[in-house]
Write a protein that holds these residues in place. Structure first.
Motif, short mmCIF file in Angstrom:
data_model
loop_
_atom_site.label_atom_id
_atom_site.label_comp_id
_atom_site.label_asym_id
_atom_site.label_seq_id
_atom_site.Cartn_x
_atom_site.Cartn_y
_atom_site.Cartn_z
N UNK A 23 -3.63 9.23 1.94
CA UNK A 23 -4.00 8.29 0.88
C UNK A 23 -5.41 8.61 0.41
N UNK A 24 -5.57 8.67 -0.90
CA UNK A 24 -6.88 8.99 -1.47
C UNK A 24 -7.13 8.16 -2.72
N UNK A 25 -8.32 7.55 -2.81
CA UNK A 25 -8.73 6.76 -3.96
C UNK A 25 -10.11 7.21 -4.41
N UNK A 26 -10.49 6.94 -5.66
CA UNK A 26 -11.85 7.28 -6.12
C UNK A 26 -12.91 6.63 -5.22
N UNK A 27 -14.04 7.31 -5.05
CA UNK A 27 -15.08 6.82 -4.15
C UNK A 27 -15.58 5.43 -4.54
N UNK A 28 -15.63 5.14 -5.83
CA UNK A 28 -16.14 3.83 -6.27
C UNK A 28 -15.08 2.74 -6.20
N UNK A 29 -13.88 3.08 -5.74
CA UNK A 29 -12.79 2.09 -5.61
C UNK A 29 -12.24 2.10 -4.19
N UNK A 30 -13.09 2.41 -3.22
CA UNK A 30 -12.59 2.67 -1.87
C UNK A 30 -12.86 1.51 -0.92
N UNK A 31 -12.60 0.27 -1.37
CA UNK A 31 -12.54 -0.89 -0.48
C UNK A 31 -11.13 -1.45 -0.58
N UNK A 32 -10.68 -2.21 0.42
CA UNK A 32 -9.30 -2.71 0.38
C UNK A 32 -8.94 -3.46 -0.89
N UNK A 33 -9.79 -4.36 -1.37
CA UNK A 33 -9.45 -5.11 -2.58
C UNK A 33 -9.48 -4.23 -3.83
N UNK A 34 -10.45 -3.36 -3.92
CA UNK A 34 -10.54 -2.48 -5.09
C UNK A 34 -9.36 -1.51 -5.14
N UNK A 35 -8.92 -1.04 -3.98
CA UNK A 35 -7.78 -0.13 -3.96
C UNK A 35 -6.53 -0.77 -4.55
N UNK A 36 -6.35 -2.06 -4.32
CA UNK A 36 -5.16 -2.75 -4.82
C UNK A 36 -5.11 -2.77 -6.34
N UNK A 37 -6.25 -2.58 -7.00
CA UNK A 37 -6.30 -2.60 -8.46
C UNK A 37 -6.25 -1.21 -9.09
N UNK A 38 -6.11 -0.19 -8.26
CA UNK A 38 -6.05 1.19 -8.77
C UNK A 38 -4.62 1.56 -9.16
N UNK A 39 -4.45 2.41 -10.19
CA UNK A 39 -3.10 2.85 -10.56
C UNK A 39 -2.42 3.64 -9.44
N UNK A 40 -3.20 4.31 -8.60
CA UNK A 40 -2.62 5.08 -7.50
C UNK A 40 -1.91 4.18 -6.49
N UNK A 41 -2.34 2.91 -6.43
CA UNK A 41 -1.80 2.00 -5.42
C UNK A 41 -0.28 1.86 -5.55
N UNK A 42 0.20 1.66 -6.76
CA UNK A 42 1.65 1.50 -6.99
C UNK A 42 2.41 2.76 -6.61
N UNK A 43 1.81 3.90 -6.87
CA UNK A 43 2.44 5.18 -6.53
C UNK A 43 2.65 5.28 -5.02
N UNK A 44 1.61 4.97 -4.24
CA UNK A 44 1.73 5.05 -2.79
C UNK A 44 2.72 4.01 -2.27
#
Length: 238
Positions: free
Chosen positions: A200-221
């Motif tokens: 699992x990989x997310x942008x560095x500025x979105x790498x907290x649990x709550x911020x990850x949930x708002x990333x487009x990658x989240x749905x993919x995973x």
């Protein structure tokens, strides 16, 4: 409960383990910490097998298990007292964590006077006070309501990252696994085997649990994990 499980955990890595009920997730944590002996194979931590009560390992359970007859400060001290490790360095570390994570003003409060989220933070500080190298987390937020679970999970996820600890999280919640982990292990139905490992990989500025949930990658995973688990249902004829 488990069969042919093999993986490595890197320093500072956060690993999540998901799978159907009864597949041996909690058993895996008990094996890692030495509470259960492995019938076959070897478990090593930096080349040394873990033993019951291994000081290198901290274990957070579903309940906080704070003692009502002790205030929060004395609850946090409990592990150090048991191990007779109340050194000036570790006491100063506790003071720093109480202040940093918002519990200093509640040090004289009883557990029943705190919210569920604050109690979980106190339980984590009690665990971190012993300075373990590895944290084992057995669904530590499952007793909390959904909103509290999100907020406390975000807090504790950030604390673990800031402290630089390696961690293994067992959870039934796929969203929780994605929001916390660097890698996710998917187990098959009992006996649990490794069906898949997802990085699992997310942008560095979105790498907290709550911020990850708002990333487009989240749905993919989430879709990838869901398909792996649905494969088990189809195989079982459900």
């Amino acid at each position: 409960a488990l069969s042919n499980i093999s993986f490595d955990l890197m320093p500072g890595e956060f690993l999540a383990v998901v799978g159907p009920s009864g597949c041996g997730k909690s058993t895996l944590l008990n094996l890692i910490c030495g509470m259960l002996p492995a019938e076959e194979g070897t478990i090593l931590m930096n080349g040394i097998p873990p033993s019951p009560g291994d000081p290198r390992i901290g274990y957070m359970l579903q309940k906080d298990h704070l003692l009502e007859w002790r205030n929060i400060y004395r609850n946090v001290l409990l592990g150090l007292e048991i191990r007779r490790e109340k050194t000036p360095e570790k006491l100063a570390y506790i003071e720093e964590m109480l202040d940093t994570y918002g519990l200093d003003k509640f040090r004289t409060a009883r557990p029943s006077q705190l919210s569920g989220g604050m109690r979980q933070r106190a339980a984590l500080i009690r665990t971190l006070a012993l300075k373990p190298e590895l944290l084992l987390l057995d669904e530590p937020f499952s007793a909390l309501d959904y909103q509290t679970r999100l907020n406390v999970g975000d807090d504790i996820g950030q604390i673990i990252r800031q402290e630089g600890k390696s961690a293994v999280l067992v959870t039934h919640d796929l969203s929780e696994a994605i929001s916390f982990a660097d890698r996710i292990i998917v187990l098959t139905p009992r006996p649990g085997r490794i069906r898949a490992v997802l990085s699992v990989s997310f942008p560095d500025d979105m790498n907290t649990p709550l911020k990850r949930r708002n990333c487009p990658e989240f749905s993919h995973y989430f879709d990838l994990l869901w398909k792996e688990l649905k494969t088990d249902d189809q195989t079982a004829g459900i």
